[in-house]
Write an enzyme that holds these catalytic residues in place. Structure first.
Site, short mmCIF file in Angstrom:
data_model
loop_
_atom_site.label_atom_id
_atom_site.label_comp_id
_atom_site.label_asym_id
_atom_site.label_seq_id
_atom_site.Cartn_x
_atom_site.Cartn_y
_atom_site.Cartn_z
N ARG A 262 0.88 -1.17 0.00
CA ARG A 262 0.00 0.00 0.00
C ARG A 262 0.91 1.21 0.00
NH1 ARG A 262 -0.88 4.47 3.82
NH2 ARG A 262 -3.05 5.09 3.71
N ASP A 264 1.73 4.90 0.50
CA ASP A 264 1.19 5.98 1.30
C ASP A 264 1.23 7.30 0.53
OD1 ASP A 264 0.47 7.19 4.02
OD2 ASP A 264 2.35 8.23 3.57
N VAL A 266 0.45 9.03 -2.21
CA VAL A 266 1.15 9.26 -3.48
C VAL A 266 0.79 10.61 -4.10
CG1 VAL A 266 1.33 6.80 -3.94
CG2 VAL A 266 -0.58 8.08 -4.91
N GLU A 297 -2.86 5.07 -1.70
CA GLU A 297 -3.57 6.14 -1.00
C GLU A 297 -3.32 7.39 -1.83
OE1 GLU A 297 -3.83 8.49 3.26
OE2 GLU A 297 -1.89 7.85 2.51
N ASP A 317 -11.09 7.08 0.70
CA ASP A 317 -11.37 7.97 1.82
C ASP A 317 -12.75 8.60 1.70
OD1 ASP A 317 -9.03 7.76 3.43
OD2 ASP A 317 -7.94 8.94 1.96
N HIS A 386 -5.88 3.57 10.76
CA HIS A 386 -4.95 4.28 11.64
C HIS A 386 -5.11 5.79 11.53
CE1 HIS A 386 -2.61 4.57 7.88
NE2 HIS A 386 -2.07 5.63 8.43
#
Length: 604
Positions: A262, A264, A266, A297, A317, A386
């Protein structure tokens, strides 16, 4: 890639024979680099062009070493860890360790992974579980729960003894607080034996603020004309910088046999073509028989990156944000973009993937690209992760923020819709423990992080006065980290045990009824049934239709007849029947399969 096809890495220490290791450092700002291996005389490394320095030494697995970098001929040089170190002795400031990546005897060497549509993700933080050795014991539990993929928050070496992982400064090294590289391989090996994929969250958009010495000897690694929220942007216009991160990704997927990555944030990488090059290079070098999944992401909602097989999916999201607004009524911060007509936004999300597909956000800037042509499995959905828990001032979970029956209904939508679901550790038993932002920085930086954290929430109504902001937990305090450790024992007590049974049952339904019909499924659209209620339909690959109706309001809502098929699950007794009769009760959801052909599509 098998052992006979070992990749020749351009960075770090590579064992090339018995008691013989080659070292390579990219240091374009240095005039000279010495290799210092413990027990051996210093070796002046050879300048190999393009800013690379190479050298060889009579050492093997476990040898300790550093580089001494001389910025100019008159300087005494500075000792630095290898930025491509595979492991560190004593943290990021200690010596780097030579690691032979092929020492592990894989017990499940024939593992090829699982198809993406079978994925149910479970995100966890190794540090709060006590490291790799302690996390091992939970693998059978997760397999029995119905999870098919564990997603580890970043493991790259970071400053101090506790960190979320996004402050990593040595991206090739497993942080020594979690365990040795061998321990990570053993964890992955055992997970594969239980049918579990393992994904890793990697950070290619920035380095942490403490312990990164690259600017001292590789100044062109960063741009001086572009900033990110974390400092100067990494310069992906540089071929060697690209290679550094591409080889890092290849290392995790080849040497450790992770099943996916995954990537993070980008959206902080300006050079979009780097992402395409990364994906193409990885897929060309890895065994094509393996199922390897690359997940993004990306706040930009760049749907084009999810086309042509470059990337598998993206964290959605938008789905989380609109669901959070509907469940809690919160509308501050980034939730403000979803506060206006949230049910209409959820309708678009269920029918087309992204909510923002070029529409302006609250700051007037367009965001996103059209996504309705993508399959539902191109989107990873979650009620908690998270970020969405830990970036709250007090780290509260939805268990404490939402009405329980409404959260139950939302969980049905999460786990039974064709989008790929993600659970955050403890969510499956409705944990009430916080997950807080924690670090372990030195004094001056610790103070800056503490005050920055409190200033971040000053615009929120609950933290307008200094006393309320002072109550925000100190990220650097050990107690903040301890409070974030999940207490697995609470899952056996009421009402947590009942929630765990509920989640386990929904996942069993997903694997039995949804997953076999999922490959090739497409959205038929959704429609609002009021301000907090929706019904959505998907055409499955066997010509059945999956229908999910959800009402998050406190009042029943009127519905038209949807045609009741085979009931899969209802969070309140009689819901599926009620939808046929024209009434959807408060705080409930139901899912069923329809077999009748010829129904018109719902408009999105």
């Amino acid at each position: 890639m098998n052992e006979a096809q070992r990749f020749e890495y351009g960075f770090g220490a590579q064992v090339i024979g018995p008691n013989w290791t080659r070292f390579s450092l990219w240091a374009p700002s240095a005039s000279r680099v010495d290799l210092e291996v413990e027990g051996l005389a210093a070796i002046v490394m050879t300048h190999a062009g393009e800013g690379r320095f190479v050298g060889e030494a009579a050492c093997d697995h476990g040898a300790r070493y550093r580089y001494r970098v001389f910025p100019d001929v008159a300087s005494e040089g500075i000792a630095v860890s290898d930025p491509a170190s595979r492991a560190q002795a004593g943290g990021i400031e200690g010596p780097s360790l030579v690691i032979d990546p092929y020492r592990h005897a894989w017990r499940h060497a024939d593992w090829r992974g699982r198809p993406w549509h079978e994925t149910v993700l479970y995100e966890l933080h190794l540090g709060t579980l006590g490291g790799l050795a302690a996390a091992h014991q939970w693998l059978p539990y997760l397999a029995e729960l119905g999870v098919t993929a564990i997603e580890l928050m970043p493991v790259a070496a970071f400053p101090g003894k506790r960190n979320w992982g996004y402050d990593g400064v040595l991206p090739y090294a497993v942080d020594d607080t979690y365990g040795e590289p061998e321990a990570l391989k053993s964890f992955i090996d055992d997970a594969h034996g239980l049918g579990l994929m393992v994904f890793l969250d990697v950070v290619y958009n920035h380095f942490g603020p403490d312990g990164n010495y690259l600017p001292r000897y590789a100044g062109t690694f960063f741009r001086d004309d572009r900033q990110t929220p974390w400092g100067p942007a990494i310069d992906f216009r540089q071929p060697m910088v690209r290679r550094f991160f591409i080889e890092n990704a290849l290392m995790w997927l080849d040497e450790y046999r992770f099943d996916g990555l995954r990537l993070d944030a980008v959206h902080a990488i300006a050079e979009r073509d780097f992402l395409v090059e990364l994906a193409e290079t990885l897929r060309s070098h890895l065994d094509p028989r393996r199922h390897v999944h690359l997940v993004l992401e990306n706040e930009h909602n760049d749907a084009e990156l999810l086309e042509d097989g470059h990337f598998t999916a993206q964290w959605n999201d938008d789905w989380h944000n609109v669901m959070h607004v509907l469940l809690t009524g919160e509308h501050e911060g980034y939730y403000a973009d979803f506060a206006d007509s949230p049910i209409d936004k959820l309708v678009r999300c269920l029918g087309e993937g992204f909510i923002f597909q070029g529409q302006p956000t609250r700051d007037g800037q367009p965001r996103g690209k059209p996504s309705a042509h993508l399959p539902p499995t191109a989107f990873v959905t979650f009620l908690q992760n998270h970020d969405q828990v830990g970036n709250r001032a007090l780290g509260e979970r939805l268990t404490l923020l939402a009405e329980p029956q409404a959260l139950e209904a939302a969980t049905l939508l999460l786990l039974l819709s064709p989008m790929v679901p993600l659970l955050f550790m403890g969510e499956e038993w409705a944990s009430e423990q916080p997950f807080l932002f924690f670090t372990d920085h030195r004094a001056e930086l610790a103070e800056a992080v503490r005050e920055g954290r409190r200033a971040e929430f000053a615009e929120f109504s609950a933290f307008q006065d200094p006393d309320s902001r002072a109550a925000i937990p100190d990220p650097n305090a050990a107690a903040t980290f301890e409070a974030s450790r999940p207490d697995f024992e609470t899952r056996n007590s009421s009402p947590h045990a009942e929630w765990l049974v509920f989640v386990r049952h929904l996942l069993a339904i997903r694997h039995a009824e949804i997953v076999p019909r999922l490959d090739g499924a497409r959205a038929l659209g959704a429609e609002a049934l009021g301000d907090h209620a929706v019904v959505a339909r998907w055409q499955m690959n066997d010509d059945t239709q999956l229908v999910i109706a959800m009402n998050l309001s406190e009042q029943p809502v009127a519905t038209r007849a949807f045609g009741v098929g085979r009931n899969l699950y209802e969070t309140r007794e009689g819901v599926a029947v009620a939808t046929e009769s024209g009434n959807l009760p408060a705080h409930c959801a139901a899912a069923w399969l329809k077999c009748e052909p010829g129904d018109e599509e719902l408009s999105a």
